[in-house]
Design a protein around this motif. Structure first.
Motif, PDB file in Angstrom:
ATOM      1  N   PHE A 156       0.365  -1.578  -0.337  1.00 27.38           N
ATOM      2  CA  PHE A 156       0.079  -0.077  -0.191  1.00 27.38           C
ATOM      3  C   PHE A 156       1.147   1.269  -0.227  1.00 27.38           C
ATOM      4  N   PHE A 157       1.968   0.973   0.374  1.00 29.62           N
ATOM      5  CA  PHE A 157       2.804   2.344   1.031  1.00 29.62           C
ATOM      6  C   PHE A 157       3.845   2.542  -0.181  1.00 29.62           C
ATOM      7  N   ARG A 158       4.438   1.457  -0.512  1.00 26.80           N
ATOM      8  CA  ARG A 158       4.894   0.912  -2.139  1.00 26.80           C
ATOM      9  C   ARG A 158       4.404   2.485  -3.279  1.00 26.80           C
ATOM     10  N   SER A 160       2.100   5.061  -3.109  1.00 28.29           N
ATOM     11  CA  SER A 160       2.026   6.156  -3.001  1.00 28.29           C
ATOM     12  C   SER A 160       2.871   6.722  -2.189  1.00 28.29           C
ATOM     13  N   LEU A 161       4.376   6.055  -1.763  1.00 24.39           N
ATOM     14  CA  LEU A 161       5.417   7.001  -1.847  1.00 24.39           C
ATOM     15  C   LEU A 161       6.587   6.531  -2.071  1.00 24.39           C
ATOM     16  N   PRO A 162       7.340   7.105  -2.151  1.00 24.87           N
ATOM     17  CA  PRO A 162       9.039   7.415  -2.499  1.00 24.87           C
ATOM     18  C   PRO A 162       9.854   6.567  -2.061  1.00 24.87           C
ATOM     19  N   ARG A 163      10.902   6.035  -2.979  1.00 27.70           N
ATOM     20  CA  ARG A 163      11.439   4.445  -1.356  1.00 27.70           C
ATOM     21  C   ARG A 163      12.220   5.566  -1.102  1.00 27.70           C
ATOM     22  N   PRO A 164      12.622   5.604   0.388  1.00 30.06           N
ATOM     23  CA  PRO A 164      13.829   6.337   1.121  1.00 30.06           C
ATOM     24  C   PRO A 164      15.090   6.251   0.794  1.00 30.06           C
ATOM     25  N   ASN A 165      15.861   6.487   0.801  1.00 29.16           N
ATOM     26  CA  ASN A 165      17.162   6.480   0.803  1.00 29.16           C
ATOM     27  C   ASN A 165      18.335   7.663   1.877  1.00 29.16           C
ATOM     28  N   ASP A 166      17.737   7.832   2.963  1.00 22.46           N
ATOM     29  CA  ASP A 166      18.312   7.652   3.847  1.00 22.46           C
ATOM     30  C   ASP A 166      17.798   7.834   5.275  1.00 22.46           C
ATOM     31  N   GLU A 167      18.257   7.551   6.403  1.00 27.68           N
ATOM     32  CA  GLU A 167      17.733   7.534   7.681  1.00 27.68           C
ATOM     33  C   GLU A 167      16.461   8.947   7.621  1.00 27.68           C
ATOM     34  N   ALA A 169      15.179  10.739   5.801  1.00 27.96           N
ATOM     35  CA  ALA A 169      14.411  10.582   4.395  1.00 27.96           C
ATOM     36  C   ALA A 169      12.914   9.403   5.436  1.00 27.96           C
ATOM     37  N   PHE A 170      13.780   8.526   5.553  1.00 28.88           N
ATOM     38  CA  PHE A 170      12.813   7.277   5.915  1.00 28.88           C
ATOM     39  C   PHE A 170      12.290   8.113   7.319  1.00 28.88           C
ATOM     40  N   ALA A 171      12.848   8.660   8.408  1.00 29.39           N
ATOM     41  CA  ALA A 171      11.851   9.088   9.163  1.00 29.39           C
ATOM     42  C   ALA A 171      10.787  10.521   8.905  1.00 29.39           C
ATOM     43  N   SER A 172      10.803  10.611   7.272  1.00 30.76           N
ATOM     44  CA  SER A 172       9.908  12.231   7.317  1.00 30.76           C
ATOM     45  C   SER A 172       8.717  10.894   6.687  1.00 30.76           C
ATOM     46  N   LEU A 173       9.196   9.642   5.721  1.00 30.13           N
ATOM     47  CA  LEU A 173       8.061   9.000   6.007  1.00 30.13           C
ATOM     48  C   LEU A 173       7.119   8.149   6.457  1.00 30.13           C
ATOM     49  N   VAL A 174       7.617   7.771   7.332  1.00 36.09           N
ATOM     50  CA  VAL A 174       6.299   7.362   8.722  1.00 36.09           C
ATOM     51  C   VAL A 174       5.933   8.327   9.210  1.00 36.09           C
ATOM     52  N   THR A 175       6.161   9.868   9.027  1.00 33.10           N
ATOM     53  CA  THR A 175       4.824  10.385   9.794  1.00 33.10           C
ATOM     54  C   THR A 175       3.945  10.561   8.180  1.00 33.10           C
ATOM     55  N   LYS A 176       4.071  10.097   7.103  1.00 34.57           N
ATOM     56  CA  LYS A 176       3.675  10.909   5.804  1.00 34.57           C
ATOM     57  C   LYS A 176       3.300   9.049   6.340  1.00 34.57           C
ATOM     58  N   ALA A 177       3.239   8.166   6.128  1.00 37.92           N
ATOM     59  CA  ALA A 177       2.656   6.906   6.452  1.00 37.92           C
ATOM     60  C   ALA A 177       1.489   6.614   7.558  1.00 37.92           C
ATOM     61  N   VAL A 178       2.149   7.489   8.409  1.00 40.46           N
ATOM     62  CA  VAL A 178       1.706   7.362   9.186  1.00 40.46           C
ATOM     63  C   VAL A 178      -0.213   7.949   8.955  1.00 40.46           C
ATOM     64  N   LYS A 179      -0.454   8.457   8.903  1.00 44.81           N
ATOM     65  CA  LYS A 179      -1.815   9.473   7.674  1.00 44.81           C
ATOM     66  C   LYS A 179      -1.925   8.825   6.400  1.00 44.81           C
ATOM     67  N   LEU A 180      -1.481   8.418   6.043  1.00 46.70           N
ATOM     68  CA  LEU A 180      -1.839   8.291   4.882  1.00 46.70           C
ATOM     69  C   LEU A 180      -2.758   6.282   5.366  1.00 46.70           C
ATOM     70  N   ALA A 181      -1.982   5.708   6.585  1.00 45.44           N
ATOM     71  CA  ALA A 181      -2.425   5.713   6.837  1.00 45.44           C
ATOM     72  C   ALA A 181      -4.269   5.057   7.806  1.00 45.44           C
TER      73      ALA A 181
END
Length: 197
Positions: A156-158, A160-167, A169-181
């Protein structure tokens, strides 16, 4: 409870989340003696015997991989089903019908069963699988007993969201993905909690 060597266990998926494994390795490496034995016993690996009596792990790939990296060579196992009398084709059909296998790569593409890695620690890293675990831990959805739950969220996340390339980016993605969920599009996924109050 029986025990098997980790190098005997065959994986039933192609990917895992390396971030999740790194955390588990730290936890296991911090334990010694009886504490480590108890932690290992808490999560026995469910197995299905396939053709020629080969043990296939159908869950806890992250646990087995982390223990192997932490120097533990054997793990307790629980036999879920003995399918050793089946042909290879019937075995994989039964495994798939029971949702005991997930032959998809880190891009979400289906692959032949023959491409599954030989050893449980050889699985490819899927950042979205790690993301799914982090989102669950952050309260994005509830843990359920639905098989392959994290993979469904990862896909589901794949989408809608870009693949993170560093720590960062990953932390930022978690925040976005929680909202998306929490959006309605995720309604059919296991553990869906609905819009945030």
């Amino acid at each position: 409870m029986n025990a098997l060597k980790i190098d005997q266990l065959r994986p039933t998926q192609m990917t895992h989340g390396v971030r999740e494994i790194r955390e588990k390795i730290k936890q296991y490496e911090a334990l010694r003696g009886h504490e480590l034995e108890m932690a290992t016993a808490e999560k026995p690996i469910p197995v299905v015997y396939g053709p020629n009596g080969t043990p296939f792990a159908i869950d806890h790939h992250h646990v087995a991989t982390a223990l192997w990296h932490a120097g533990v060579k054997s793990v307790p196992v629980v036999l879920v089903r003995d399918l050793s009398s089946l042909s290879l084709g019937d075995f994989w059909l039964t495994m798939e019908n029971n949702r005991w296998t997930y032959p998809y790569d880190a891009e979400g593409r289906r692959r032949p069963f023959s491409e599954l890695p030989r050893h449980i620690w050889e699985l490819a890293d899927d950042e979205f699988r790690s993301l799914a675990a982090s989102v669950r831990d952050a309260g994005g959805y509830e843990k359920t007993s639905v098989p392959l739950e994290e993979f469904r969220w990862a896909d589901f996340f794949r989408c809608s969201l870009p693949r993170p390339n560093d720590e960062e980016a990953f932390a930022s993605l978690v925040t976005k993905a929680v909202k998306l969920a929490k959006i309605k599009t995720a309604l059919g996924l296991p553990g869906y909690l609905g819009p945030a109050a």
